[in-house]
Design an enzyme around this catalytic site. Structure first.
Site, PDB file in Angstrom:
ATOM      1  N   PHE B 156       0.860  -1.175   0.000  1.00  0.00           N
ATOM      2  CA  PHE B 156       0.000   0.000   0.000  1.00  0.00           C
ATOM      3  C   PHE B 156       0.898   1.227   0.000  1.00  0.00           C
ATOM      4  O   PHE B 156       1.593   1.498   0.990  1.00  0.00           O
ATOM      5  CB  PHE B 156      -0.865  -0.051   1.275  1.00  0.00           C
ATOM      6  N   GLY B 164       4.703  12.586   3.962  1.00  0.00           N
ATOM      7  CA  GLY B 164       4.018  11.494   4.620  1.00  0.00           C
ATOM      8  C   GLY B 164       2.780  12.045   5.294  1.00  0.00           C
ATOM      9  O   GLY B 164       1.667  11.889   4.798  1.00  0.00           O
ATOM     10  N   SER B 165       2.994  12.762   6.400  1.00  0.00           N
ATOM     11  CA  SER B 165       1.852  13.312   7.132  1.00  0.00           C
ATOM     12  C   SER B 165       0.979  14.175   6.221  1.00  0.00           C
ATOM     13  O   SER B 165      -0.239  14.083   6.244  1.00  0.00           O
ATOM     14  CB  SER B 165       2.359  14.150   8.304  1.00  0.00           C
ATOM     15  N   ARG B 333      14.230 -12.495  40.954  1.00  0.00           N
ATOM     16  CA  ARG B 333      15.526 -11.860  41.190  1.00  0.00           C
ATOM     17  C   ARG B 333      15.553 -11.304  42.599  1.00  0.00           C
ATOM     18  O   ARG B 333      14.738 -10.453  42.971  1.00  0.00           O
ATOM     19  CB  ARG B 333      15.695 -10.708  40.194  1.00  0.00           C
ATOM     20  N   GLN B 353       7.519  -1.895  42.420  1.00  0.00           N
ATOM     21  CA  GLN B 353       6.068  -1.972  42.248  1.00  0.00           C
ATOM     22  C   GLN B 353       5.544  -0.696  41.590  1.00  0.00           C
ATOM     23  O   GLN B 353       4.710  -0.739  40.687  1.00  0.00           O
ATOM     24  CB  GLN B 353       5.387  -2.176  43.601  1.00  0.00           C
ATOM     25  N   ARG B 355       7.148   1.217  39.667  1.00  0.00           N
ATOM     26  CA  ARG B 355       7.582   1.287  38.280  1.00  0.00           C
ATOM     27  C   ARG B 355       6.760   0.373  37.378  1.00  0.00           C
ATOM     28  O   ARG B 355       6.487   0.711  36.234  1.00  0.00           O
ATOM     29  CB  ARG B 355       9.067   0.896  38.181  1.00  0.00           C
ATOM     30  N   GLY B 428      20.819  -5.300  33.923  1.00  0.00           N
ATOM     31  CA  GLY B 428      21.626  -5.803  32.825  1.00  0.00           C
ATOM     32  C   GLY B 428      20.937  -6.915  32.048  1.00  0.00           C
ATOM     33  O   GLY B 428      21.009  -6.964  30.818  1.00  0.00           O
ATOM     34  N   GLU B 451       1.569   5.247   9.984  1.00  0.00           N
ATOM     35  CA  GLU B 451       0.107   5.329   9.851  1.00  0.00           C
ATOM     36  C   GLU B 451      -0.421   6.599  10.513  1.00  0.00           C
ATOM     37  O   GLU B 451      -1.497   6.594  11.103  1.00  0.00           O
ATOM     38  CB  GLU B 451      -0.561   4.086  10.460  1.00  0.00           C
TER      39      GLU B 451
END
Lengths: 620, 620
Positions: B156, B164-165, B333, B353, B355, B428, B451
């Protein structure tokens, strides 16, 4: 605008090519060459030119469509480049000693090219080399020339599979055997494997390994650093008893061979204990100059500060590159306009400016801060080398540790968010790998978690600030916390600004920041006390006081310090008059923008703090 | 907890393996199988099981250490997988028609495996296929079976290198030649090359190409869609006059061959104009059912909604995967603890929690919203198919467009931030490629810009809301804006909540959100008017009203809609009693967390709005 520079500097700063950016550049209200010269100085410009010319002229550094390069080849290439850079000796040791800042310039230039290369070099020269210098003694000096002439290539192994942030819980052991006068390095199980160690995966011949030291009678003396040969330098095959490997693909920094290692009763000479902070005699008696284990442990991990300060520089460089890419794109990309015929550069849109320009200001503020913090650390390091035992040196150590512990989070997060904004602000083009924003983000990403997780590190800063409430200091060596002396008066002040224009100087947000830090400090102190009063132990009380208290306290304090230093720098008398306006605006923009992220807190504080004297206050 | 399920569902949901997560799972206050069954339903669970079993049992879908796979091989693999999925016919057309939601389940399952595969399939079946169906007529139906049996593979092509926009500014041309009854597709220069087109780089045989349609007398009728064959399906060599290529490496989604194409006077039959919204007669006369060009243009781009709704689902899946990885890691962990001996899972820390848990709640709220929005769009699509010309159908189109235009930004940004937080929360280990958080972030990233760029799309939503102030509607088909009728009364309300506990129901933040949206709507209206009064044209006035006004208005409105739908869903009588508590908490957590991001605005509003009736108000 004609350049007002003298011949020498002018030759270093060539005119920019005439292209689509020309129109915007012609509209500048200042001479860019004058700004660069003021910010960098002629010597640094010369050094940068030397470094970049060297990279440009050596085909080993050509970026020849590496987009589809294999992991192994990229790791090999970055090692070869690292070796080549060492051979060029672009920054002789004597220049580095005379101008320590040049070392930061040097590594940042390499990082602008590719952080995998620069970090490999830093890990070998600084993290490994400086650890030997700082943690060892005369008998270890033999390693240093070998590092510089690439006879050996080093890495620094603290983290294990199951322990990183909690370094004390590391489980590799080093038992002393008085019969052979050797230490036996051993990994009890795979969770104690050294993990994530940069340079270890493919190339390092030697490692500084942190292990729990045991004397023959079975007593553990805590974590100590040892030099362990892990590979044969000729064949790069692992030494007997060392099981070693590469960790595989990472999100970024794939030119670095992060590795793991397990040691099976590997014997090393007694002399390879780095014995600055703890020694074992021939017979097996443990000796340390420190009275308590905590102090010794702190001293041996102090060497991590250099890595964290380097990360502040790395993050700033990443943001600098991303902002340059996004702003240049925005100045040339046209989209929409007042009529169907006429399109305007996207940089003209308020939205695009709002998204990008604060990060441009952040680059300047953080770049200045990064240099000043590096010089603070050099000051500390020189005291260490001169065995300065003064109270000032100790206090400087604490202050720098507090600064560094919040600087790395602030810089790495600002870069993370800024690069993401830049990537999105470039639309689809920002998503094409060749435009580098993806690599910058991916390479910047570990800055948020390695060398100390950001959220954990921030606790170091808030603890330092809270300790100042309990025991005052006359004056801090870097004066970053001296304003706290006046905290009751500061908290009594109210923000008053007659007009918006009068806010457009960084002194206004600076004053607001002082108030905010004092407020958060007191709030954190009270929260901790509440937690303790309700029966929680220190561990729980501290954990429950992070989210809305200690964490923003540490960040706001560091933002204040960055704002203050950049304000002072941009308002000093030596600023050339033609540059005062633009530098003043950058300073105001950074300060107001970063302060504005605390708006909810400021409104809330105003409500709570009608009478700041009325609440729970520390007595000193 | 024993499973209260009947035999059928119980066989679909096998017990989880006993492992390190067992301890946490045993502490659940509800039966997870019952929750899954309530959220998904037995039929969907059966479909999911079929899809995942198929992938598990076919070696083509094995992830065999693909970390160092070449770009070409990855693109080839994802095409082969796409073809294989089409061959399996896992979701027969009749099932899809009977249960449209199953199509979303189907693509999301494939996306959980790899978005490159799922998006390739979506681009071919939906973006290409539905465009032909929606924009073409009887004569184009011949293409549809060929799409399903992979005789042709589609893409498409709207976006060009330089546009674009601003889709209207696209410059590919299609001149009609009445002598041969052909259109001549042409790219005037490289800036008009089609760019970023997924599937185009290596594999697509056909493209829907948007081009400016010119009739023989030289008049331009605006952008129209054409079916253009771009490759020979046997050799995959480009058709004469088509210059085509792959765009190279992207930040993510590298299994998709995004491509570019330039057309050099490529002739296609007149019949390959997709003529639903505009037709050219044999002789070269232009005919359209639309009165104005704007309306026709809107109708032809309306087909993009499906892509945007799909992105809401994709973003939610990405966040779901990331949160699952991060929470499971956090539960196993261990790091630090009250004493040196005892370490606690990092999930126990308040910080961890804070986060992660809001993103867990966001997954549930967005997942429900994503399904409901998909069904709204199905409703609209069925009206389109039935050629519904009612006022309700037109109003439904506007309302859904407004919802979709803010849903994609909200979902993609929530996922972006959430995945980043998850990656950092895993330290890490989160940086190791094999743990997938990097790929999730990189694959989610384009959701923010393709899109329709998020910030541009949000303008569609705010414009819709502002238009409601000027011309009221009796009742909106989906009732998302009906509360605005009462905006003066809502703005007169004041937040009052007797206790913190009484806030722990999503009805409280829901009411606050209604107030906030009314406030922002009025503020945006006033700002636009101020801008116009000070002499700015519509274009400038709109641009200058985005940052602190229209942008947060659009986002807050959509958050309100998500909160409202999840609140209603979790508080409906059909919720099984054992699940009411947990669903209610998820609803409250999402609502309070997302509202809390507007705290500064709420405080500010309180100050400004002492008397909400006293300011500039629209008259209707």
């Amino acid at each position: 605008m004609a350049s007002p520079l003298e011949g020498g500097a002018d030759a270093l700063l060539l005119d920019l090519p005439r292209g689509p950016l020309q129109a915007y550049r012609a509209r500048a209200s200042f001479c860019w060459k004058e700004l660069v010269l003021f910010l960098e100085g002629e010597d640094v410009l010369r050094l940068k030119k030397t470094i970049f010319s060297t990279l440009e002229n050596d085909p080993l550094f050509a970026r020849s469509h590496e987009e589809d390069i294999s992991l192994d080849r990229y790791r090999e290439l970055s090692f070869l480049r690292c070796k080549r850079i060492m051979e060029y000796n672009l920054l002789p040791l004597e220049d580095m000693v005379a101008n320590p800042l040049w070392f930061q310039v040097f590594t940042n230039c390499l990082g602008m090219y590719d952080w995998s290369l620069a970090i490999r070099l830093l890990l070998n020269m600084v993290t490994f080399g400086l650890a030997i210098y700082n943690l060892g003694s005369e008998r270890h000096l033999k390693y240093l020339p070998k590092i510089f002439n690439m006879e050996i290539f080093g890495c620094f192994a603290v983290t294990e599979l199951s322990h990183g942030s909690n370094a004390k819980a590391i489980r590799t052991t080093a038992h002393y055997d008085p019969i052979t006068q050797e230490f036996i390095i051993h990994s009890p199980d795979f969770e104690a494997a050294k993990f994530w160690v940069g340079n270890m995966g493919k190339t390092a011949t030697h490692a500084v390994v942190f292990a729990q030291l045991y004397t023959p009678e079975g007593q553990c003396h805590g974590l100590h650093p040892f030099v362990v040969q892990i590979r044969n330098p000729k064949t790069l095959l692992p030494m007997p008893g060392v099981m070693i490997g590469d960790m595989g693909k990472k999100v970024g920094l794939n030119g670095i061979d992060n590795g793991f290692a397990m040691f099976h009763k590997v014997r090393i000479p007694r002399q390879d204990l780095l014995n600055r902070n703890g020694e074992v005699t021939l017979e097996g008696t443990y000796v340390t100059p420190f009275k308590d284990d905590r102090q010794r442990f702190g001293a041996s991990l102090g060497t991590l500060s250099m890595g964290r300060v380097a990360i502040v520089g790395m993050s700033t460089v990443n943001l600098k590159l991303a902002v340059s890419i996004a702003l240049r794109f925005s100045a040339t990309r046209c989209q929409f306009g007042p009529s169907d015929e006429e399109e305007v550069p996207v940089l003209e849109y308020q939205m695009q400016q709002w998204r990008l320009l604060p990060y441009l200001a952040a680059v300047y503020a953080l770049d200045h801060f990064s240099k000043s913090l590096f010089l603070d650390l050099v000051d500390l390091q020189q005291g260490l080398m001169g065995k300065d035992q003064s109270a000032r040196q100790a206090e400087l150590g604490r202050e720098i540790h507090a600064l560094v512990s919040a600087s790395k989070p602030l810089a790495s997060w600002t870069a993370q968010k800024g690069i993401q904004e830049c990537r999105e602000a470039c639309g689809g083009h920002g998503y094409l790998a060749v435009n580098r924003l993806g690599d910058l983000r991916n390479d910047n990403d570990p800055n948020c978690t390695y060398e100390g997780d950001n959220n954990i590190l921030l606790q170091q800063t808030s603890s330092y600030l809270l300790s100042l409430l309990a025991s005052r200091i006359e004056q801090s060596p870097l004066k970053t916390v001296d304003f706290l002396e006046a905290y009751p008066e500061i908290l009594g002040q109210r923000f008053s600004c007659p007009s918006i224009n009068s806010c457009l100087d960084s002194s206004v947000p600076l004053a607001a920041y002082e108030w905010l830090v004092c407020y958060l400090l007191l709030e954190s102190y009270q929260k901790l006390n509440e937690e303790k009063r309700s029966g929680r132990n220190d561990f729980e009380a501290r954990n429950n006081s992070q989210v809305y208290y200690c964490r923003p306290l540490a960040l706001a304090f560091l933002e204040l310090t960055v704002v203050r230093r950049f304000h002072e720098y941009t308002h000093q008398p030596s600023v050339p008059p033609p540059l005062r306006a633009i530098l003043g605006r950058l300073s105001a923009l950074y300060a107001l923008w970063t302060l504005s992220q605390h708006m909810a807190l400021l409104y809330q504080a105003e409500r709570r703090c009608g009478c700041p004297g009325g609440r729970d206050r520390p007595s000193r």
